[in-house]
Design a protein around this motif. Structure first.
Motif, PDB file in Angstrom:
ATOM      1  N   LEU A   1       0.945  -1.351   0.052  1.00  0.00           N
ATOM      2  CA  LEU A   1       0.073   0.043  -0.052  1.00  0.00           C
ATOM      3  C   LEU A   1       0.991   1.274   0.134  1.00  0.00           C
ATOM      4  CD1 LEU A   1      -2.942  -0.974   2.532  1.00  0.00           C
ATOM      5  CD2 LEU A   1      -2.871  -1.067   0.044  1.00  0.00           C
ATOM      6  N   GLY A   2       1.917   1.279   0.740  1.00  0.00           N
ATOM      7  CA  GLY A   2       2.904   2.480   0.754  1.00  0.00           C
ATOM      8  C   GLY A   2       3.509   2.469  -0.566  1.00  0.00           C
ATOM      9  N   GLY A   3       3.850   1.571  -1.166  1.00  0.00           N
ATOM     10  CA  GLY A   3       4.611   1.686  -2.497  1.00  0.00           C
ATOM     11  C   GLY A   3       3.731   1.676  -3.559  1.00  0.00           C
ATOM     12  N   ARG A   4       2.701   2.028  -3.539  1.00  0.00           N
ATOM     13  CA  ARG A   4       1.561   1.871  -4.739  1.00  0.00           C
ATOM     14  C   ARG A   4       1.951   3.163  -5.448  1.00  0.00           C
ATOM     15  NH1 ARG A   4      -4.498   2.040  -2.723  1.00  0.00           N
ATOM     16  NH2 ARG A   4      -3.515   4.295  -1.845  1.00  0.00           N
ATOM     17  N   GLU A   5       1.981   4.354  -5.035  1.00  0.00           N
ATOM     18  CA  GLU A   5       2.358   5.280  -6.186  1.00  0.00           C
ATOM     19  C   GLU A   5       3.639   5.165  -6.624  1.00  0.00           C
ATOM     20  OE1 GLU A   5       2.407   8.818  -3.370  1.00  0.00           O
ATOM     21  OE2 GLU A   5       0.071   8.488  -2.975  1.00  0.00           O
ATOM     22  N   VAL A   6       4.592   4.714  -6.082  1.00  0.00           N
ATOM     23  CA  VAL A   6       6.193   4.426  -6.809  1.00  0.00           C
ATOM     24  C   VAL A   6       6.015   3.365  -8.040  1.00  0.00           C
ATOM     25  CG1 VAL A   6       8.377   3.648  -6.398  1.00  0.00           C
ATOM     26  CG2 VAL A   6       7.320   5.149  -4.609  1.00  0.00           C
ATOM     27  N   ALA A   7       5.092   2.329  -7.620  1.00  0.00           N
ATOM     28  CA  ALA A   7       4.703   1.218  -8.362  1.00  0.00           C
ATOM     29  C   ALA A   7       4.160   1.701  -9.758  1.00  0.00           C
ATOM     30  CB  ALA A   7       4.232   0.134  -8.080  1.00  0.00           C
ATOM     31  N   ALA A   8       3.197   2.734  -9.458  1.00  0.00           N
ATOM     32  CA  ALA A   8       2.281   3.494 -10.619  1.00  0.00           C
ATOM     33  C   ALA A   8       3.025   4.232 -11.498  1.00  0.00           C
ATOM     34  CB  ALA A   8       1.220   4.027  -9.888  1.00  0.00           C
ATOM     35  N   GLU A   9       4.219   4.990 -10.961  1.00  0.00           N
ATOM     36  CA  GLU A   9       5.006   5.874 -11.455  1.00  0.00           C
ATOM     37  C   GLU A   9       5.965   4.897 -12.401  1.00  0.00           C
ATOM     38  OE1 GLU A   9       6.642   8.938 -13.320  1.00  0.00           O
ATOM     39  OE2 GLU A   9       4.946   9.248 -12.023  1.00  0.00           O
ATOM     40  N   GLN A  10       6.503   3.735 -11.891  1.00  0.00           N
ATOM     41  CA  GLN A  10       7.480   2.926 -12.499  1.00  0.00           C
ATOM     42  C   GLN A  10       6.595   2.307 -13.923  1.00  0.00           C
ATOM     43  OE1 GLN A  10      10.853   2.464 -12.122  1.00  0.00           O
ATOM     44  NE2 GLN A  10      10.606   1.628 -14.025  1.00  0.00           N
ATOM     45  N   LEU A  11       5.453   1.869 -13.685  1.00  0.00           N
ATOM     46  CA  LEU A  11       4.700   1.496 -14.705  1.00  0.00           C
ATOM     47  C   LEU A  11       4.231   2.323 -15.914  1.00  0.00           C
ATOM     48  CD1 LEU A  11       3.002  -1.191 -15.687  1.00  0.00           C
ATOM     49  CD2 LEU A  11       1.206  -0.391 -14.466  1.00  0.00           C
ATOM     50  N   ARG A  12       4.068   3.756 -15.494  1.00  0.00           N
ATOM     51  CA  ARG A  12       4.020   4.625 -16.416  1.00  0.00           C
ATOM     52  C   ARG A  12       5.386   4.965 -17.174  1.00  0.00           C
ATOM     53  NH1 ARG A  12       2.090   7.740 -12.121  1.00  0.00           N
ATOM     54  NH2 ARG A  12      -0.435   7.360 -11.761  1.00  0.00           N
ATOM     55  N   GLU A  13       6.387   4.723 -16.519  1.00  0.00           N
ATOM     56  CA  GLU A  13       7.592   4.841 -17.141  1.00  0.00           C
ATOM     57  C   GLU A  13       8.072   3.751 -18.296  1.00  0.00           C
ATOM     58  OE1 GLU A  13      10.830   5.749 -14.637  1.00  0.00           O
ATOM     59  OE2 GLU A  13      10.055   7.251 -13.875  1.00  0.00           O
ATOM     60  N   TRP A  14       7.805   2.562 -17.748  1.00  0.00           N
ATOM     61  CA  TRP A  14       7.860   1.562 -18.768  1.00  0.00           C
ATOM     62  C   TRP A  14       6.964   1.373 -19.750  1.00  0.00           C
ATOM     63  CZ3 TRP A  14       7.763  -2.775 -14.245  1.00  0.00           C
ATOM     64  CH2 TRP A  14       8.860  -2.806 -13.688  1.00  0.00           C
ATOM     65  N   LEU A  15       5.457   1.769 -19.836  1.00  0.00           N
ATOM     66  CA  LEU A  15       4.760   1.930 -20.928  1.00  0.00           C
ATOM     67  C   LEU A  15       4.973   3.141 -21.715  1.00  0.00           C
ATOM     68  CD1 LEU A  15       1.160   1.666 -19.083  1.00  0.00           C
ATOM     69  CD2 LEU A  15       2.274  -0.045 -20.521  1.00  0.00           C
TER      70      LEU A  15
END
Length: 70
Positions: free
Chosen positions: A49-63
């Motif tokens: 839950l705490g790393g949700r924003e970081v994971a979302a940002e990483q996913l955006r970069e990969w996309l």
């Protein structure tokens, strides 16, 4: 933090003492295992839950990178 460590040490020593005396050996082992499992699940949920924003940002970069290469 010191109080939590103190309680954890007392619980561990108590469980070890009960196991050495042969009193409810299986119950003590099961309870200790369940406690450690519950702590691991709680940490995993908190990290997720705490790393949700970081994971979302990483996913955006990969996309974005994927879209540039295709």
């Amino acid at each position: 933090m010191a109080q939590a460590a103190r309680i954890a040490i007392i619980a561990l020593v108590s469980a070890m003492a009960l196991q050495q005396m042969g009193i409810a050996t299986n119950i003590v082992a099961l309870a200790f295992g369940l406690l450690l499992g519950a702590i691991a699940v709680a940490l995993a949920i908190a990290f997720g839950l705490g790393g949700r924003e970081v994971a979302a940002e990483q996913l955006r970069e990969w996309l974005a990178s994927f879209k540039q290469h295709s």
